[in-house]
Design an enzyme around this catalytic site. Sequence first.
Site, PDB file in Angstrom:
ATOM      1  N   GLY A  16      44.472  86.758 -18.196  1.00  0.00           N
ATOM      2  CA  GLY A  16      45.499  87.460 -17.427  1.00  0.00           C
ATOM      3  C   GLY A  16      45.121  87.519 -15.957  1.00  0.00           C
ATOM      4  CB  THR A  41      51.418  89.209 -20.454  1.00  0.00           C
ATOM      5  OG1 THR A  41      50.112  89.772 -20.626  1.00  0.00           O
ATOM      6  CG2 THR A  41      52.417  89.952 -21.320  1.00  0.00           C
ATOM      7  CB  VAL A  63      42.021  91.876 -29.432  1.00  0.00           C
ATOM      8  CG1 VAL A  63      41.286  90.870 -28.567  1.00  0.00           C
ATOM      9  CG2 VAL A  63      43.099  92.599 -28.641  1.00  0.00           C
ATOM     10  CB  ALA A 120      41.022  97.498 -18.349  1.00  0.00           C
ATOM     11  CE1 TYR A 151      49.537  99.278 -19.731  1.00  0.00           C
ATOM     12  CE2 TYR A 151      50.105 100.836 -17.998  1.00  0.00           C
ATOM     13  CZ  TYR A 151      49.326  99.784 -18.466  1.00  0.00           C
ATOM     14  OH  TYR A 151      48.348  99.255 -17.662  1.00  0.00           O
ATOM     15  CB  THR A 181      44.964  95.753  -8.928  1.00  0.00           C
ATOM     16  OG1 THR A 181      44.249  96.955  -9.207  1.00  0.00           O
ATOM     17  CG2 THR A 181      44.015  94.738  -8.346  1.00  0.00           C
ATOM     18  NE  ARG A 192      51.740  93.690 -12.756  1.00  0.00           N
ATOM     19  CZ  ARG A 192      50.576  93.608 -13.413  1.00  0.00           C
ATOM     20  NH1 ARG A 192      49.777  94.636 -13.446  1.00  0.00           N
ATOM     21  NH2 ARG A 192      50.234  92.502 -14.035  1.00  0.00           N
TER      22      ARG A 192
HETATM   23  P1  NAD Z   1      48.013  90.686 -17.567  1.00  0.00           P
HETATM   24  O1  NAD Z   1      49.260  90.821 -18.377  1.00  0.00           O
HETATM   25  O2  NAD Z   1      47.993  89.648 -16.506  1.00  0.00           O
HETATM   26  O3  NAD Z   1      46.754  90.476 -18.503  1.00  0.00           O
HETATM   27  C1  NAD Z   1      46.676  91.005 -19.798  1.00  0.00           C
HETATM   28  C2  NAD Z   1      46.100  89.915 -20.694  1.00  0.00           C
HETATM   29  O4  NAD Z   1      45.964  90.431 -22.027  1.00  0.00           O
HETATM   30  C3  NAD Z   1      47.021  88.691 -20.783  1.00  0.00           C
HETATM   31  O5  NAD Z   1      46.272  87.525 -20.540  1.00  0.00           O
HETATM   32  C4  NAD Z   1      47.542  88.729 -22.209  1.00  0.00           C
HETATM   33  O6  NAD Z   1      47.872  87.465 -22.719  1.00  0.00           O
HETATM   34  C5  NAD Z   1      46.373  89.400 -22.931  1.00  0.00           C
HETATM   35  N1  NAD Z   1      46.747  90.025 -24.202  1.00  0.00           N
HETATM   36  C6  NAD Z   1      47.780  90.868 -24.449  1.00  0.00           C
HETATM   37  N2  NAD Z   1      47.786  91.216 -25.749  1.00  0.00           N
HETATM   38  C7  NAD Z   1      46.717  90.600 -26.317  1.00  0.00           C
HETATM   39  C8  NAD Z   1      46.186  90.558 -27.636  1.00  0.00           C
HETATM   40  N3  NAD Z   1      46.754  91.248 -28.624  1.00  0.00           N
HETATM   41  N4  NAD Z   1      45.096  89.807 -27.862  1.00  0.00           N
HETATM   42  C9  NAD Z   1      44.502  89.097 -26.863  1.00  0.00           C
HETATM   43  N5  NAD Z   1      44.964  89.088 -25.603  1.00  0.00           N
HETATM   44  C10 NAD Z   1      46.055  89.833 -25.337  1.00  0.00           C
HETATM   45  O7  NAD Z   1      47.724  92.130 -16.941  1.00  0.00           O
HETATM   46  P2  NAD Z   1      46.640  92.573 -15.864  1.00  0.00           P
HETATM   47  O8  NAD Z   1      47.365  93.087 -14.701  1.00  0.00           O
HETATM   48  O9  NAD Z   1      45.621  91.519 -15.676  1.00  0.00           O
HETATM   49  O10 NAD Z   1      45.988  93.824 -16.610  1.00  0.00           O
HETATM   50  C11 NAD Z   1      44.777  93.695 -17.343  1.00  0.00           C
HETATM   51  C12 NAD Z   1      44.363  95.058 -17.860  1.00  0.00           C
HETATM   52  O11 NAD Z   1      44.172  95.959 -16.770  1.00  0.00           O
HETATM   53  C13 NAD Z   1      45.388  95.700 -18.778  1.00  0.00           C
HETATM   54  O12 NAD Z   1      44.722  96.354 -19.827  1.00  0.00           O
HETATM   55  C14 NAD Z   1      46.076  96.699 -17.890  1.00  0.00           C
HETATM   56  O13 NAD Z   1      46.563  97.783 -18.637  1.00  0.00           O
HETATM   57  C15 NAD Z   1      44.958  97.110 -16.953  1.00  0.00           C
HETATM   58  N6  NAD Z   1      45.477  97.575 -15.655  1.00  0.00           N
HETATM   59  C16 NAD Z   1      45.978  96.685 -14.749  1.00  0.00           C
HETATM   60  C17 NAD Z   1      46.457  97.150 -13.532  1.00  0.00           C
HETATM   61  C18 NAD Z   1      46.998  96.234 -12.472  1.00  0.00           C
HETATM   62  O14 NAD Z   1      47.431  96.708 -11.405  1.00  0.00           O
HETATM   63  N7  NAD Z   1      46.997  94.927 -12.664  1.00  0.00           N
HETATM   64  C19 NAD Z   1      46.458  98.527 -13.264  1.00  0.00           C
HETATM   65  C20 NAD Z   1      45.984  99.390 -14.244  1.00  0.00           C
HETATM   66  C21 NAD Z   1      45.471  98.896 -15.428  1.00  0.00           C
END
Ligand code: NAD
Length: 319
Positions: A16, A41, A63, A120, A151, A181, A192
Amino acid sequence: MTDRQLQRAVVTGGAGFLGSHLCTALLARGTEVVCLDNFLTGDPANVAHLVGEPGFHLTSCDVTDFVHVPGPVDLVLHLASPASPVDYLHLPIHTLKVGAIGTFHALGLAKDKGARFVLASTSEVYGDPQVHPQPEDYWGHVNPVGPRGVYDESKRYAEALTTAYRGVHDVDTGIARLFNTYGPAMRSGDGRAIPTFITQALAGEPVTVAGDGRQTRSICYVDDLVRGVLALAASDDAGPVNLGNPTELSVEQIARDVVAATGSRSPIVHVDRPVDDPQVRRPDITRARERLGWEPRITWEDGLGRTVRWFVDARRQAA
Ligand code: NAD
């Protein structure tokens, strides 16, 4: 705070946005990385630059089914979860399952391997906050039956589970509460604000600000965030620790700055505001400063410029 040797890390959700940056940073520090992702995603393209590098292993894995990684593991970074409102509103049950069952499996892996575990989590655990800025000891203001509840509650549950594994099974856990972020590798369609505004501005389309745009966001450039997550991983701090940039901008200001940074002539238009959209959001990062010696370094102007350049290149390559 310890500065432990992290020879081998598992990153769930590693393909991700944030996960791919973390995989890159870990490898650059000499840590072998097992990246687990079901590409729900995320996208293998986000880690294509790492495939073939010694010490990088990409495994397709959901997972919520199981997590099995042969060999030693020193660190489990658990990021797997839909993260943008568009994604988790489209995938509400999966979002709850990955926060619950996926977190069980990731914690189980850390327990079996005797590894450090870092969750995270998110500023969304504070909901639409009534305390501003938000310190870690604020319990939040979440509507469990509102559309964003899937969420917010998934992450609140994951925090409770992580805390229980620390107490009952003595797993060395840390909880990072990540605030918004931005940076390269965000999906233009993920809903976003920043990737949406940049994509609209580069296409010369109207930039769509929700509501009157006076709601605020505190946005952290991804390199700063990655440094913070890795500082927590290297410590033995249980957290929760807020990681985010305390500089607060109105959504209207973000839109104006994006239009200026892209050199676009797009107008800014106002559209309906999503239900339960938080009015204000700003991390109190005193704990991260004191315990991890961490604070953001990259200014909004610098980070926005780097992000716009990445989106311009991605558009060129896609054309
Ligand atoms: P993203 O959607 O780009 O990444 C999430 C990843 O998780 C994706 O690659 C998706 O394919 C994978 N995924 C989802 N379900 C899965 C499963 N069942 N098994 C294996 N992989 C799975 O999102 P991101 O922005 O990179 O966020 C990553 C983490 O950080 C998340 O847990 C999110 O809640 C947390 N987070 C992100 C932000 C931000 O601003 N980007 C802010 C707060 C928290």
